[in-house]
Design a protein around this motif. Structure first.
Motif, PDB file in Angstrom:
ATOM      1  N   PHE A  83      47.348 -18.866  19.314  1.00  0.00           N
ATOM      2  CA  PHE A  83      47.071 -18.476  20.694  1.00  0.00           C
ATOM      3  C   PHE A  83      47.759 -17.135  20.947  1.00  0.00           C
ATOM      4  O   PHE A  83      48.951 -16.972  20.679  1.00  0.00           O
ATOM      5  CB  PHE A  83      47.631 -19.566  21.607  1.00  0.00           C
ATOM      6  CG  PHE A  83      47.252 -19.453  23.052  1.00  0.00           C
ATOM      7  CD1 PHE A  83      45.950 -19.170  23.440  1.00  0.00           C
ATOM      8  CD2 PHE A  83      48.196 -19.679  24.045  1.00  0.00           C
ATOM      9  CE1 PHE A  83      45.609 -19.106  24.785  1.00  0.00           C
ATOM     10  CE2 PHE A  83      47.859 -19.619  25.387  1.00  0.00           C
ATOM     11  CZ  PHE A  83      46.565 -19.330  25.759  1.00  0.00           C
ATOM     12  N   ASP A 137      52.756 -26.692  21.983  1.00  0.00           N
ATOM     13  CA  ASP A 137      51.734 -26.506  23.019  1.00  0.00           C
ATOM     14  C   ASP A 137      50.671 -27.576  22.814  1.00  0.00           C
ATOM     15  O   ASP A 137      49.932 -27.547  21.822  1.00  0.00           O
ATOM     16  CB  ASP A 137      51.163 -25.090  22.886  1.00  0.00           C
ATOM     17  CG  ASP A 137      50.175 -24.731  23.989  1.00  0.00           C
ATOM     18  OD1 ASP A 137      49.657 -25.654  24.641  1.00  0.00           O
ATOM     19  OD2 ASP A 137      49.924 -23.521  24.163  1.00  0.00           O
ATOM     20  N   ALA A 150      47.985 -28.283  24.724  1.00  0.00           N
ATOM     21  CA  ALA A 150      46.862 -28.041  25.652  1.00  0.00           C
ATOM     22  C   ALA A 150      45.671 -28.946  25.347  1.00  0.00           C
ATOM     23  O   ALA A 150      44.923 -29.310  26.257  1.00  0.00           O
ATOM     24  CB  ALA A 150      46.444 -26.574  25.587  1.00  0.00           C
ATOM     25  N   SER A 167      44.094 -27.495  32.749  1.00  0.00           N
ATOM     26  CA  SER A 167      42.914 -26.608  32.652  1.00  0.00           C
ATOM     27  C   SER A 167      41.828 -27.154  31.742  1.00  0.00           C
ATOM     28  O   SER A 167      40.682 -26.724  31.839  1.00  0.00           O
ATOM     29  CB  SER A 167      43.332 -25.239  32.107  1.00  0.00           C
ATOM     30  OG  SER A 167      44.261 -24.615  32.946  1.00  0.00           O
ATOM     31  N   LYS A 168      42.141 -28.034  30.830  1.00  0.00           N
ATOM     32  CA  LYS A 168      41.164 -28.428  29.824  1.00  0.00           C
ATOM     33  C   LYS A 168      40.623 -29.827  30.131  1.00  0.00           C
ATOM     34  O   LYS A 168      39.622 -29.946  30.812  1.00  0.00           O
ATOM     35  CB  LYS A 168      41.792 -28.347  28.428  1.00  0.00           C
ATOM     36  CG  LYS A 168      42.444 -26.972  28.138  1.00  0.00           C
ATOM     37  CD  LYS A 168      41.439 -25.874  27.881  1.00  0.00           C
ATOM     38  CE  LYS A 168      41.956 -24.456  28.093  1.00  0.00           C
ATOM     39  NZ  LYS A 168      43.041 -24.013  27.260  1.00  0.00           N
TER      40      LYS A 168
HETATM   41  C1  PLP Z   1      43.911 -23.140  27.301  1.00  0.00           C
HETATM   42  C2  PLP Z   1      45.239 -23.080  26.660  1.00  0.00           C
HETATM   43  C3  PLP Z   1      46.396 -23.198  27.427  1.00  0.00           C
HETATM   44  C4  PLP Z   1      46.312 -23.434  28.905  1.00  0.00           C
HETATM   45  O1  PLP Z   1      46.712 -22.364  29.679  1.00  0.00           O
HETATM   46  P1  PLP Z   1      46.735 -22.527  31.264  1.00  0.00           P
HETATM   47  O2  PLP Z   1      47.475 -21.336  31.714  1.00  0.00           O
HETATM   48  O3  PLP Z   1      47.444 -23.808  31.585  1.00  0.00           O
HETATM   49  O4  PLP Z   1      45.304 -22.556  31.735  1.00  0.00           O
HETATM   50  C5  PLP Z   1      47.614 -23.179  26.787  1.00  0.00           C
HETATM   51  N1  PLP Z   1      47.692 -23.056  25.449  1.00  0.00           N
HETATM   52  C6  PLP Z   1      46.603 -22.952  24.680  1.00  0.00           C
HETATM   53  C7  PLP Z   1      46.745 -22.849  23.211  1.00  0.00           C
HETATM   54  C8  PLP Z   1      45.344 -22.942  25.269  1.00  0.00           C
HETATM   55  O5  PLP Z   1      44.258 -22.814  24.506  1.00  0.00           O
END
Ligand code: PLP
Length: 358
Positions: free
Chosen positions: A108, A184, A186, A212-213
């Motif tokens: 990321f 992380d 996510a 978010s996911k």
């Molecule tokens: C989508 C994602 C996030 C989430 O980020 P937000 O700011 O909470 O939307 C975090 N880490 C990874 C690797 C992601 O793909």
């Protein structure tokens, strides 16, 4: 005139994102469905009765209690911000600033970006060819030099979608007693595995989570982490006061009180992921990597050509070929069954000369 801006910021590229409109949007790993309408109504009802002229909780204490109950985690080991994106540079300030940031590549983008912007010494250890962790190289890096720092990993990993062996993660944490280890998570809902049991007894481990996911709230901006009381208390010193608004807090609380919609959607996404993966095996030149997340990484002969071909069919996905080790790669988010059918139809369309087929 020289701009009054630190050289590290001047030299930094913008966040790599280029918005494009398309009917089938499979480029940002969002939930393909909006937050349920009846839950939106509950949020709006609560907002009508909320006091907008008062500051919210200093550190979203009420929301931390709700998260703690949902996650089975101590509320004073939880830190909430407006998206986990916000927590990443704060964790780097907490444990990396003036020291080191260690992560893997590809990863990321924000881990390395944060290090560069803060002038933190950055080390990125390449993943192995099968995307597993190079535990020996990472362990050597953890032991190098006098100063520890912060280690960022993601599980399932983004953008590859695979999960590391739990023993590999444990070995790294064992090798890193002086380091802050951030995992992380996510995408953990789609893997059916997480590191809470592991982190509970290790005060230097942080689990990063987002709404978010799986929860379908990317537009609301809400993320949080689970860690020890000590790490949480010190990190809160770096979080701006009153940073999470009443809108975000109310929406997150309503979502956490109704987790069934999220669990159902995760199950459907996992089923769809396996269906799309199986269908892509028929592609004559693409290699699709197995994934534990809500997206698939695909190696193509030419990422630019694949991206343009799909866009002509109304399907937007994300190129990943700019990342080292991901030459030719694209990443597609698992959408609704209908969206996935449109993607597959476009992906599997045979490449024929323009005048043929009439
Ligand atoms: C989508 C994602 C996030 C989430 O980020 P937000 O700011 O909470 O939307 C975090 N880490 C990874 C690797 C992601 O793909």
């Amino acid at each position: 005139m020289t701009l009054p801006i630190r050289p590290a910021v001047l030299a930094s590229p913008d966040y790599p994102f280029n918005p494009i409109d398309a009917p089938v949007k499979l480029d940002q790993n969002e939930s393909p469905q909006d937050f349920p309408a009846d839950l939106k109504q509950l949020v709006l009802d609560e907002l009508l009765n909320a006091q907008w002229h008062r500051y919210p909780d200093l550190h979203s204490d009420g929301l931390c209690a709700a998260i703690g109950a949902h996650e089975d985690w101590q509320a004073d080991g939880i830190v909430v911000t407006t998206g986990s994106n916000v927590l990443i540079p704060l964790l780097t300030q907490l444990s990396g600033l003036g020291r080191r940031l260690l992560t893997v590549k590809p990863a990321f983008a924000l881990y390395a970006l944060g290090a560069r912007l803060l002038d933190v010494e950055l080390t990125e250890v390449a993943l192995q060819a099968d995307f597993s962790l190079d535990v020996a190289a990472l362990t050597a890096e953890l032991g190098r030099g006098a100063e520890p720092g912060v280690l960022f990993l993601s599980q399932p990993h983004a953008p590859t979608g695979n999960c590391a062996a739990a023993e590999d993660i444990a070995a790294l944490v064992e090798a890193a007693p002086g380091w802050l280890v951030v995992i992380d998570e996510a995408y953990f809902h789609f893997a059916g595995r997480d590191f809470r049991a592991f982190a509970r007894t290790r005060p230097n481990v942080v689990l990063l989570r987002t709404m978010s996911k799986a929860w379908g709230l990317a537009g609301l901006r809400l993320g949080y982490l689970l860690t020890s009381r000590e790490v949480a208390a010190n990190l809160k010193k770096l979080v701006p006061p009153f940073t999470t608004s009443v809108l975000q807090t109310v929406a997150a609380r309503v979502a956490l009180a109704h987790p069934d919609y999220m669990v159902e959607r995760v199950q459907r996404t996992v089923r769809e992921r396996e269906r799309v993966f199986a269908a892509l095996a028929r592609h004559p030149s693409w290699i699709t990597y197995p994934s534990q997340a809500n997206f698939l990484l695909i190696r193509t002969p030419d990422a630019k050509a694949a991206h343009e071909h799909l866009l002509r069919h109304g399907v937007l996905l994300r190129r990943q070929d700019g990342l080292e080790g991901l030459e030719g790669c694209i990443r597609v988010t698992i959408g609704t069954p209908e969206e996935n059918d449109l993607f597959l139809a476009a992906a599997l369309v045979p490449v024929v000369p323009a005048e043929a087929g009439t």
